[in-house]
Design a protein around this motif. Structure first.
Motif, PDB file in Angstrom:
ATOM      1  N   SER A   1       0.836  -1.205   0.000  1.00 22.00           N
ATOM      2  CA  SER A   1       0.000   0.000   0.000  1.00 22.00           C
ATOM      3  C   SER A   1       0.865   1.247   0.000  1.00 22.00           C
ATOM      4  O   SER A   1       0.584   2.216  -0.710  1.00 22.00           O
TER       5      SER A   1
ATOM      6  N   ASP B   1      -6.239  -0.462  -4.211  1.00 22.51           N
ATOM      7  CA  ASP B   1      -5.626  -1.103  -3.041  1.00 22.51           C
ATOM      8  C   ASP B   1      -6.612  -2.113  -2.459  1.00 22.51           C
ATOM      9  O   ASP B   1      -7.550  -1.734  -1.775  1.00 22.51           O
ATOM     10  N   GLU B   2      -6.398  -3.360  -2.745  1.00 23.23           N
ATOM     11  CA  GLU B   2      -7.290  -4.432  -2.277  1.00 23.23           C
ATOM     12  C   GLU B   2      -8.766  -4.054  -2.460  1.00 23.23           C
ATOM     13  O   GLU B   2      -9.525  -4.028  -1.500  1.00 23.23           O
TER      14      GLU B   2
HETATM   15 MG   LIG Z   1      -2.241  -2.469   2.416  1.00 23.56          MG
END
Ligand SMILES: [Mg+2]
Ligand SMILES: Nc1ncnc2c1ncn2[C@@H]1O[C@H](COP(=O)(O)OP(=O)(O)OP(=O)(O)O)[C@@H](O)[C@H]1O
Lengths: 262, 461
Positions: free
Chosen positions: A54, A183-184
């Motif tokens: 991240s 991000d995810e």
């Molecule tokens: Mg992360």
């Protein structure tokens, strides 16, 4: 050092990161990591929790600037322009490099206003008709139009989690970015909503350069063409997704994808 | 025997019961280690103590009401009471003198008639003291024995004790609610009396306020009881001028503190701002009367308004606004800080600047909380008295000029209640009607504010 597979053809690099390090205070979270983000492919970042995926992703649209203790060194270019250079306006950068977060975060406004937000602040639309058009186009591209076209005045927060995430993708698309960082994006969603988002990523790939952070190996395999494996603040191995999953070179990559740790 | 002694006895008995209950519960475990107590020994101990202390306390309360009457009855029945006059003030004073001497609160009697009653009083008081003491001890032992016998390994002492605690907590919370009802009831009662003398229509819609406490109470001049100038003064000072000052300053400081200030500065400024809320309003009153009002007058004179007075709605309103700033800013601060940071990140990631993010995302999302804060601030401001008394005069005046003297509902309440009028004069009673209106308005404002805050909380849970 990063192991880069040698069977990669020259790609059309949209963004180039060189020797990027990120510090949180005195702690080094990313250690001199370089990578090219291809305009034509979806790039996946995988790796165990806390390895800096991240953090690294946020360097590409300078979202680390919003964290007071974070400090970034090295260079990242967007089409040969240094995004940390003095010539780059962060507002412009973020219009060109959009982001979708792990947890869907629609604004507590109507669906319509959620999408219109970006185009309005960037002055991309003037008349109501223009805005209507952008809203419709973005929702269509995000595969959400049919579900919400009759209730554009309802609050974005009233949608289901999966719909909210597609709304966030539509919101990012609305300012016509060149790169989308995710991000995810599916970690808060059920399998059906996840499948929809993955399908959407496949549709969007080619039109936008896409980078996705994921914890799901299957997801990386399904949506991406390039994969970078992160470990302890470094990219250990980078190559075609199929190669990373079937013929990893590094021992640590092997261990991770076979589920031996992480 | 004073209630204090009885209460000490109750506590002593309770302690003894506590120890006995615990010892008994322990003894089960000691005698047979295979026995498992359902509740821990301490709960058994509390159970016994509760059974002693609560009945005894109830008896003490009852007894302290009943005993003096029993004493009185037995004194009146004694032959010495025959010398008493039948009715009236003298009879009362003789009795209370004799009682005071008998219970040791006075040295000697003034009225010789009372001397004969001292002895009967003394006898009756000591007799009932002994009765009270004996009953207290009997109840204490009775309750204790009952509870003590129930202490068994499988006795669920914990649930009983917890239920008792819960009831005590419930009673405690009822005190505040019942007080509110009591205040309300007394207000309503006096207000109804007032409206029996002055028509509600004259009161609510009349535009001339000048009650004369010296006039005849029998047929008051109801045209002098028009409360509109007071309502207007209250709204003008508390809800308009004060808010024009407090809302922008409060919101701006909240935005600065939540969005721009670095954490070290914030750690200083926020408490400093909250100290403002703790300054007694009288102090603000000085400030308004001695500093702000003259400045405003001088400024008005300087721009050519020659008849400006030192007392003005503006001075009171501005200072009240400053007083209210902490309310607005701390509510706004809390609700802006409560907007999830994902919202802010989402906006920044779209390329919005920080000020666009504040204006278009954080502010709308925090708006309900901000509105609620403002409403609480308004209800605080319209209830404020001291600043107005000191800086804006006590004369009613229906005017839209902020430099005029003006007065508010609360100020008139104080003026009417402390005036020379007798207690059943409509001028005095008008204070209750004013209080009633104020109570209703602040109640509605607070109610709405709390509802809004609640809805807002739910939105992000
Ligand atoms: Mg992360
Ligand atoms: N705001 C922050 N302040 C200080 N340290 C941080 C901050 N954010 C992340 N870190 C640290 O930086 C390192 C990398 O974190 P990062 O969130 O990038 O990992 P990640 O690979 O995304 O993990 P995950 O898969 O769990 O999301 C971690 O050690 C983390 O503790």
């Amino acid at each position: 050092m990063t192991v880069i597979h040698d069977n990669l053809e020259e790609t059309n690099a949209k963004m180039r990161a060189r020797d990027v390090s990120v510090y949180y205070g005195d702690k080094k979270a990313i250690d001199e990591v370089s990578i090219d983000i291809s305009a034509d492919y979806v790039t996946a970042f995988i790796g165990p929790s806390g390895c800096g995926k991240s953090t690294y992703l946020r360097c590409f649209n300078r979202m680390n600037d919003t964290i007071p203790v974070a400090r970034v060194t090295g260079t990242i270019e967007l089409e040969d322009e240094d995004i940390y250079g003095s010539g780059m306006d962060v507002v412009q950068l973020r219009a060109r490099v959009g982001m979708v977060f792990q947890k869907p975060n629609p604004f507590p406004k109507s669906i319509y206003d959620n999408i219109a937000y970006g185009p309005k602040i960037h002055g991309l639309v003037e008349k109501k008709a223009d805005t209507d058009e952008v809203v419709e186009k973005s929702l269509v591209r995000a595969g959400l139009w049919d579900e919400v076209k009759d209730r554009l005045d309802e609050s974005g927060t009233a949608l289901s989690g999966g719909q909210q995430q597609r709304l966030c993708i539509a919101r990012a698309i609305a300012v016509d970015p060149e790169v989308i960082l995710m991000d995810e994006p599916c970690s808060a969603l059920d399998p059906i909503a996840t499948a929809k988002i993955e399908e959407l990523i496949n549709d969007l790939s080619g039109r936008y350069a896409i980078v996705i952070v994921t914890h799901s190996m299957q997801q990386a395999a399904r949506v991406s063409q390039r994969t970078a494996f992160f470990h302890l603040g470094k990219i250990v191995e980078y190559g075609r997704t199929s190669d990373i999953f079937t013929n990893p070179i590094e021992e640590r990559t092997k261990d991770y994808i076979t589920g031996r740790y992480g | 025997m004073s209630p204090i002694t009885l209460i000490l006895i109750a506590i002593g008995l309770g302690l003894a019961g506590w120890l006995a209950g615990r010892a008994k519960a322990w003894s089960f475990q000691k005698s047979d280690p295979s026995i498992r107590l359902v509740a821990r020994p301490n709960y058994h101990a509390w159970y016994v103590a509760v059974w002693i202390v609560i009945p005894v306390l109830a008896f003490i309360v009852l007894w302290s009401i009943v005993a003096p009457q029993l004493v009185m009855q037995s004194v009146l029945a004694s032959p010495a009471a025959n010398v008493l006059p039948d009715f009236g003030f003298e009879r009362q004073s003789i009795l209370s003198e004799a009682r005071a001497v008998a219970s040791g609160n006075a040295q000697a009697v003034f009225n010789p008639d009372a001397q004969g009653l001292v002895k009967p009083f003394y006898g009756a008081i000591s007799r009932y003291n002994i009765i009270g003491l004996v009953v207290t001890i009997i109840i204490g032992f009775g309750g204790g024995a009952f509870a003590f016998l129930r202490v068994k390994p499988d006795f669920r002492a914990r649930t009983r004790v917890e239920r008792t605690v819960m009831i005590v907590l419930l009673l405690a919370s009822l005190v505040a609610i019942l007080t509110t009802f009591g205040i309300f009831a007394s207000l309503v009662f006096e207000t109804v009396r007032f409206f029996g003398m002055i028509s509600p229509l004259d009161f609510l819609f009349g535009t001339y306020w000048s009650p004369d406490p010296m006039s005849s109470a029998a047929n008051p001049d109801s045209t002098r009881y028009g409360a509109i100038p007071l309502f207007w003064g209250t709204i003008f000072i508390g809800a308009i001028i004060a808010m024009i000052v407090a809302i922008p300053l409060g919101l701006m400081s909240a935005v600065y503190l939540t969005q721009y200030a670095n954490p070290r500065l914030r750690a200083w400024v926020k408490p400093a701002l909250e100290i403002l809320a703790g300054v007694p309003t009288v102090v603000y009153g000085y400030f308004a009367a001695l500093t702000v009002a003259p400045v405003i007058r001088d400024a008005a004179v300087a721009v050519g308004i020659s008849n400006a007075s030192t007392e003005s709605a503006l001075a009171a309103g501005v200072v009240m606004g400053v007083m209210i700033i902490p309310f607005v800013s701390s509510m706004a601060d809390d609700s802006i800080a409560a907007v999830p940071s994902a919202m802010r990140d989402g906006s920044l990631a779209m390329g919005a600047t920080q000020s666009e993010t504040i204006k278009r995302v954080l502010f709308p999302a925090a708006l309900p909380g901000i509105v609620a804060g403002v409403m609480l601030a308004v209800s605080r401001a319209i209830g404020e008295t001291m600043i107005v008394v000191m800086a804006a005069s006590t004369a009613a005046n229906l005017s839209a000029n902020p430099l005029d003297r003006m007065t508010t509902v609360t100020v008139q309440i104080v003026k009417m209640l402390t005036g020379e009028g007798s207690f059943d004069h409509p001028a005095t009673l008008s204070a209750f009607a004013l209080g009633f209106v104020l109570f209703m308005v602040t109640l509605v404002l607070n109610f709405i504010a709390l509802r809004v805050v609640k809805r807002f909380r739910e939105a992000y849970d």
